[in-house]
Design a protein around this motif. Structure first.
Motif, PDB file in Angstrom:
ATOM      1  N   GLY A 167      16.523  65.760   7.499  1.00  0.00           N
ATOM      2  CA  GLY A 167      16.095  65.227   8.793  1.00  0.00           C
ATOM      3  C   GLY A 167      17.259  64.563   9.498  1.00  0.00           C
ATOM      4  O   GLY A 167      18.389  64.536   9.011  1.00  0.00           O
ATOM      5  N   SER A 168      16.980  63.959  10.666  1.00  0.00           N
ATOM      6  CA  SER A 168      18.031  63.281  11.412  1.00  0.00           C
ATOM      7  C   SER A 168      18.201  61.862  10.879  1.00  0.00           C
ATOM      8  O   SER A 168      17.395  61.371  10.091  1.00  0.00           O
ATOM      9  N   VAL A 169      19.286  61.214  11.306  1.00  0.00           N
ATOM     10  CA  VAL A 169      19.499  59.817  10.923  1.00  0.00           C
ATOM     11  C   VAL A 169      18.342  58.956  11.429  1.00  0.00           C
ATOM     12  O   VAL A 169      17.898  58.022  10.770  1.00  0.00           O
ATOM     13  N   LEU A 170      17.857  59.315  12.615  1.00  0.00           N
ATOM     14  CA  LEU A 170      16.727  58.571  13.178  1.00  0.00           C
ATOM     15  C   LEU A 170      15.504  58.666  12.266  1.00  0.00           C
ATOM     16  O   LEU A 170      14.783  57.690  12.054  1.00  0.00           O
ATOM     17  N   GLN A 171      15.292  59.855  11.717  1.00  0.00           N
ATOM     18  CA  GLN A 171      14.155  60.024  10.801  1.00  0.00           C
ATOM     19  C   GLN A 171      14.349  59.189   9.546  1.00  0.00           C
ATOM     20  O   GLN A 171      13.414  58.606   9.021  1.00  0.00           O
ATOM     21  N   LEU A 172      15.617  59.133   9.078  1.00  0.00           N
ATOM     22  CA  LEU A 172      15.916  58.312   7.907  1.00  0.00           C
ATOM     23  C   LEU A 172      15.609  56.849   8.208  1.00  0.00           C
ATOM     24  O   LEU A 172      14.956  56.153   7.412  1.00  0.00           O
ATOM     25  N   LEU A 173      16.060  56.387   9.377  1.00  0.00           N
ATOM     26  CA  LEU A 173      15.822  54.994   9.746  1.00  0.00           C
ATOM     27  C   LEU A 173      14.326  54.719   9.880  1.00  0.00           C
ATOM     28  O   LEU A 173      13.837  53.642   9.513  1.00  0.00           O
ATOM     29  N   ALA A 174      13.602  55.693  10.397  1.00  0.00           N
ATOM     30  CA  ALA A 174      12.159  55.518  10.526  1.00  0.00           C
ATOM     31  C   ALA A 174      11.529  55.338   9.150  1.00  0.00           C
ATOM     32  O   ALA A 174      10.645  54.494   8.948  1.00  0.00           O
ATOM     33  N   ALA A 175      12.012  56.132   8.181  1.00  0.00           N
ATOM     34  CA  ALA A 175      11.481  56.010   6.817  1.00  0.00           C
ATOM     35  C   ALA A 175      11.771  54.623   6.256  1.00  0.00           C
ATOM     36  O   ALA A 175      10.905  53.974   5.659  1.00  0.00           O
ATOM     37  N   VAL A 176      13.020  54.160   6.474  1.00  0.00           N
ATOM     38  CA  VAL A 176      13.382  52.819   5.996  1.00  0.00           C
ATOM     39  C   VAL A 176      12.511  51.767   6.672  1.00  0.00           C
ATOM     40  O   VAL A 176      11.956  50.871   6.025  1.00  0.00           O
ATOM     41  N   GLY A 177      12.376  51.890   7.987  1.00  0.00           N
ATOM     42  CA  GLY A 177      11.578  50.915   8.748  1.00  0.00           C
ATOM     43  C   GLY A 177      10.146  50.860   8.245  1.00  0.00           C
ATOM     44  O   GLY A 177       9.580  49.777   8.047  1.00  0.00           O
ATOM     45  N   LEU A 178       9.570  52.028   8.009  1.00  0.00           N
ATOM     46  CA  LEU A 178       8.179  52.074   7.557  1.00  0.00           C
ATOM     47  C   LEU A 178       8.026  51.370   6.208  1.00  0.00           C
ATOM     48  O   LEU A 178       7.070  50.619   5.987  1.00  0.00           O
ATOM     49  N   SER A 179       8.989  51.603   5.313  1.00  0.00           N
ATOM     50  CA  SER A 179       8.851  50.961   4.004  1.00  0.00           C
ATOM     51  C   SER A 179       9.043  49.448   4.121  1.00  0.00           C
ATOM     52  O   SER A 179       8.451  48.681   3.364  1.00  0.00           O
ATOM     53  N   MET A 180       9.840  48.995   5.099  1.00  0.00           N
ATOM     54  CA  MET A 180       9.986  47.549   5.329  1.00  0.00           C
ATOM     55  C   MET A 180       8.671  46.947   5.815  1.00  0.00           C
ATOM     56  O   MET A 180       8.240  45.891   5.348  1.00  0.00           O
ATOM     57  N   VAL A 181       8.075  47.621   6.775  1.00  0.00           N
ATOM     58  CA  VAL A 181       6.818  47.102   7.338  1.00  0.00           C
ATOM     59  C   VAL A 181       5.759  47.000   6.245  1.00  0.00           C
ATOM     60  O   VAL A 181       5.076  45.982   6.097  1.00  0.00           O
ATOM     61  N   PHE A 182       5.684  48.063   5.439  1.00  0.00           N
ATOM     62  CA  PHE A 182       4.672  48.038   4.391  1.00  0.00           C
ATOM     63  C   PHE A 182       5.011  46.987   3.332  1.00  0.00           C
ATOM     64  O   PHE A 182       4.157  46.231   2.881  1.00  0.00           O
ATOM     65  N   GLY A 183       6.296  46.914   2.971  1.00  0.00           N
ATOM     66  CA  GLY A 183       6.721  45.915   1.986  1.00  0.00           C
ATOM     67  C   GLY A 183       6.397  44.504   2.453  1.00  0.00           C
ATOM     68  O   GLY A 183       5.926  43.664   1.680  1.00  0.00           O
ATOM     69  N   ALA A 184       6.628  44.217   3.738  1.00  0.00           N
ATOM     70  CA  ALA A 184       6.354  42.883   4.271  1.00  0.00           C
ATOM     71  C   ALA A 184       4.871  42.552   4.146  1.00  0.00           C
ATOM     72  O   ALA A 184       4.491  41.421   3.823  1.00  0.00           O
ATOM     73  N   SER A 185       4.017  43.569   4.377  1.00  0.00           N
ATOM     74  CA  SER A 185       2.578  43.292   4.277  1.00  0.00           C
ATOM     75  C   SER A 185       2.195  43.008   2.821  1.00  0.00           C
ATOM     76  O   SER A 185       1.367  42.146   2.545  1.00  0.00           O
ATOM     77  N   LEU A 186       2.850  43.737   1.895  1.00  0.00           N
ATOM     78  CA  LEU A 186       2.572  43.470   0.482  1.00  0.00           C
ATOM     79  C   LEU A 186       2.968  42.050   0.096  1.00  0.00           C
ATOM     80  O   LEU A 186       2.322  41.406  -0.720  1.00  0.00           O
ATOM     81  N   MET A 187       4.043  41.550   0.720  1.00  0.00           N
ATOM     82  CA  MET A 187       4.505  40.202   0.376  1.00  0.00           C
ATOM     83  C   MET A 187       3.421  39.163   0.613  1.00  0.00           C
ATOM     84  O   MET A 187       3.300  38.201  -0.139  1.00  0.00           O
ATOM     85  N   TRP A 188       2.643  39.349   1.657  1.00  0.00           N
ATOM     86  CA  TRP A 188       1.558  38.381   1.924  1.00  0.00           C
ATOM     87  C   TRP A 188       0.571  38.343   0.757  1.00  0.00           C
ATOM     88  O   TRP A 188       0.091  37.282   0.377  1.00  0.00           O
ATOM     89  N   ILE A 189       0.275  39.548   0.198  1.00  0.00           N
ATOM     90  CA  ILE A 189      -0.638  39.567  -0.950  1.00  0.00           C
ATOM     91  C   ILE A 189      -0.063  38.730  -2.073  1.00  0.00           C
ATOM     92  O   ILE A 189      -0.737  37.900  -2.679  1.00  0.00           O
ATOM     93  N   PHE A 190       1.228  38.957  -2.348  1.00  0.00           N
ATOM     94  CA  PHE A 190       1.810  38.275  -3.495  1.00  0.00           C
ATOM     95  C   PHE A 190       2.043  36.792  -3.214  1.00  0.00           C
ATOM     96  O   PHE A 190       2.010  35.971  -4.126  1.00  0.00           O
ATOM     97  N   ILE A 191       2.278  36.444  -1.954  1.00  0.00           N
ATOM     98  CA  ILE A 191       2.370  35.018  -1.624  1.00  0.00           C
ATOM     99  C   ILE A 191       1.016  34.362  -1.895  1.00  0.00           C
ATOM    100  O   ILE A 191       0.920  33.287  -2.500  1.00  0.00           O
ATOM    101  N   LEU A 192      -0.031  35.041  -1.470  1.00  0.00           N
ATOM    102  CA  LEU A 192      -1.380  34.508  -1.703  1.00  0.00           C
ATOM    103  C   LEU A 192      -1.623  34.330  -3.202  1.00  0.00           C
ATOM    104  O   LEU A 192      -2.107  33.291  -3.657  1.00  0.00           O
ATOM    105  N   LEU A 193      -1.236  35.354  -3.967  1.00  0.00           N
ATOM    106  CA  LEU A 193      -1.359  35.267  -5.425  1.00  0.00           C
ATOM    107  C   LEU A 193      -0.547  34.090  -5.966  1.00  0.00           C
ATOM    108  O   LEU A 193      -1.028  33.298  -6.772  1.00  0.00           O
TER     109      LEU A 193
END
Ligand SMILES: Nc1ncnc2c1ncn2[C@@H]1O[C@H](COP(=O)(O)OP(=O)(O)OP(=O)(O)O)[C@@H](O)[C@H]1O
Ligand SMILES: [Mg+2]
Lengths: 287, 359
Positions: A167-193
């Motif tokens: 894919g393009s570099v933009l697609q790569l960055l999109a993949a990275v961005g998506l995993s950041m967004v999802f990772g950040a949401s997971l952090m709230w779960i673990f903070i709560l825990l």
């Protein structure tokens, strides 16, 4: 001898002069956005300095991607794509590991928070005129930084092992961005825990319990097509599968992107909407 | 209190910066606070005196919005602790009983962070951090992680952190417990300086001497209840003030010394007590002049004195005088496992608080 008798002339008006140059809070004590950002900045600096003081705390972010790439490529790569064709597996595995990286780092946030929130400095924060969520948001900001480091190392390691970017570099960055967004949401779960459980070990235990089925019941390491039907229906909704597929399809420029991306985002939004307010409330009411 | 607003807008002489009415806080079966009433007038220091487990820390935590009381009300600078926590936090500074600094950060970084959290500009926060480190003699240790500080240095850093924002109301929970005499004096100086700058201080302590040094008024609490309150002098009159302890070289001199003093008719000497078991003479001290006269007289009569010093009543003695019993410390109302207060307590005589008198 008593202090009060020696200096009766000044009233507390003198004591408050330092406040004069500060942005005025509204009458109900709410702070302007600028103040919130400043507080989050100051607290994120604290978290970053803690890492600097204790560089070993970066080991997981640095070593995990290296070890996982080596391990899985050599252990599973040959079996799945035939001896000598491990580099094909690299293109399958690395996007999947991006999803896993977020999960593992988010888990560390839980144990970190549990330790951190037992410390006396939290009492100081909680008695200061700052939003209590700032402490949590600052932590997440710095942890996203750690995730970025881990993801970068993962990608570098991947390229060393023969990852090719279709894919393009933009697609790569999109993949990275998506995993950041999802990772950040997971952090709230673990903070709560981390705020709920008594000890860091307990947090770790529960986190592992959640982590294992999510990680291995997913498309991270191997395609789900060979799994039994009941398991497939689980992996289909498993956000880690969707994130792995989304990243994989973006980086390899193949297959459907919209659906896994949307499902992943829906999970991220849903998780954050539920757990973030709970975590902030838990922190606020902690004694 | 009528018409009380934020005190920096509307200073009212004699108004109360802190008002506590019927404050109750339970922890399970334990009544940590059992209907506490107290006031702190603006610009003054209130000493809250009480033994272990009396509820001092619980009181301070309720007043800093760290705990929500079960019943009763409390206002600080006119703000209610339950209904207006956000406004209240802008007016207070807190030095808790256990150090609340970040151990991994250097002293300077700790203070800079607090400054920024108090909305100082970068430049102001930097300047204020330098200034406070200087004031608490921490400049040399400024760049070292606070985790490596000694207990006294940590305490000083903690105090500096709570004073950065020049709070109108300052809480100090046992600020000098465990400090050596020199550091303790430094802390006292800084507290007095804050008061001179207009701050109101609520200070908890287990030491009568600290209360006498710093406080204008005292509230004595035990098991969550106020058992006495008043001006320091009034309370001292009730429990007795300073006492001089004289140990002659020859214990056989004791009766003669007591007689000689009684004959002078000096103030207070009527209360002189010989304690043959310890070989000492106890003389109530009412003024510096009387002290000088007593020492002068004994010297003039040629009694050889081996040791001599003055001391204030310990918390135990204060309790004995007020309640007729000693504080119920042995019971230890569930505070096990927390770092205990230091060696000061429990002794009737607190040697490091004695003022040596040159004979
Ligand atoms: N978080 C808590 N959970 C349960 N019990 C508590 C808690 N905090 C305080 N207590 C209990 O409430 C009582 C009052 O405690 P507090 O810490 O306020 O006393 P203190 O006067 O500060 O004592 P010290 O001089 O030892 O610091 C004690 O019996 C204590 O065990
Ligand atoms: Mg206490």
């Amino acid at each position: 001898m008593s202090a009060g008798t020696t200096t009766p002339t000044r009233t507390p008006s003198g004591a408050a002069t330092a406040a004069a140059s500060r942005p005025a809070p509204a009458a109900d004590g709410r702070l302007p956005l600028r103040s919130h950002l400043r507080h989050i900045g100051a607290l994120a600096r604290r978290n970053a300095l803690q890492i600097k003081a204790d560089p070993e705390s970066m080991f997981d972010a640095v070593l995990m991607p290296v070890i996982f790439v080596l391990l899985f490529v050599f252990v599973f790569g040959g079996a799945m794509f035939g001896q000598g064709n491990q580099d094909q597996y690299v293109n399958y595995l690395v996007p999947g590991l991006m999803a896993m990286m977020g999960m593992n780092i988010a888990m560390a946030v839980g144990t970190g928070v549990n330790d951190d929130f037992k410390k006396g400095v939290m009492d100081r924060f909680r008695s200061m005129p700052i939003a209590r969520s700032s402490v949590l948001v600052a932590k997440i900001v710095v942890e996203i930084g750690r995730m970025l480091v881990a993801t970068t190392i993962l990608l570098v390691m991947g390229f060393v092992m023969g990852l090719t970017l279709h894919g393009s570099v933009l697609q790569l960055l999109a993949a990275v961005g998506l995993s950041m967004v999802f990772g950040a949401s997971l952090m709230w779960i673990f903070i709560l825990l981390g705020l709920t459980m008594k000890t860091a070990q307990a947090v770790q235990g529960v986190a592992m319990l959640v982590l294992m089925p999510l990680q291995f019941g997913s498309s991270i390491f191997a395609p789900t097509t060979s799994m039994p039907g009941w398991l497939q229906s689980f992996t289909d909704v498993n956000p880690l599968s969707n994130l792995a597929d989304a990243a994989r399809h973006l980086i390899n420029d193949e297959g459907a992107v919209a659906q896994p991306v949307l499902i992943t985002l829906a999970w991220a939004v849903g998780i954050t909407a539920v757990t973030a307010p709970l975590a902030v409330r838990k922190f606020r009411n902690k004694t | 209190m009528v018409g009380m607003t934020r005190n920096d807008k509307n200073p009212q002489r004699g108004a109360h910066a802190v008002e506590v009415r019927g404050l109750v806080k339970h922890f399970g079966e334990t009544k940590a606070l059992d209907g506490v009433d107290l006031d702190v007038r603006e610009g003054t220091v209130l000493g809250v005196l009480g033994p272990n487990g009396a509820g001092k820390t619980t009181l301070v935590r309720c007043l800093s919005t760290l705990l929500v009381p079960d019943a009763g009300t409390a206002t600080v600078a006119g703000y209610d602790v339950v209904r207006q926590p956000r406004q209240l936090r802008r007016t207070i500074g807190l030095t808790g009983q256990y150090a609340s600094v970040d151990e991994k950060l250097s002293g300077w970084e700790n203070l800079y962070m607090i400054g920024r959290l108090l909305d100082l500009s970068r430049k102001e926060a930097r300047a204020r951090a330098d200034e406070m480190l200087e004031r608490f003699s921490l400049t040399e240790a400024a760049k070292r992680p606070a985790g490596g500080y000694s207990g006294g240095m940590r305490r000083r850093l903690d105090l500096a952190a709570s004073m950065i924002g020049r709070p109108a109301v300052l809480y100090l929970d046992e600020p000098t417990t465990g400090l050596d005499p020199r550091t303790r004096n430094e802390v006292w100086d800084e507290v007095q300086r804050m008061v001179a700058e207009g701050a109101t201080v609520l200070l908890t302590t287990q030491y009568m001497e600290e209360a006498e040094q710093l406080a204008d008024e005292l509230t004595v609490i035990d098991r969550g209840k106020v058992i006495a309150k008043g001006k320091v002098d009034e309370l001292k009159a009730r429990v007795g003030g300073r006492t001089m302890r004289i140990r002659p070289v020859d214990p056989g001199d004791l009766p003669a010394m007591a007689r000689a003093l009684a004959e002078t008719g000096l103030d207070g000497v009527a209360g002189t007590q010989a304690v043959p078991d310890e070989g000492t003479l106890l003389v109530p001290i009412l003024s510096d002049e009387q002290l000088t006269a007593v020492v002068g007289l004994l010297a003039a009569r040629g009694y050889a004195i081996a040791d001599l010093g003055t001391y204030l009543p310990s918390l135990d003695e204060v309790f004995l005088a007020i309640t007729g019993h000693r504080p119920t410390r042995g019971e230890d109302r569930g505070s096990a496992g927390r770092p205990g207060p230091d060696a000061h307590t429990g002794n009737n005589e607190q040697t490091d608080q004695n003022e040596e008198v040159a004979a």
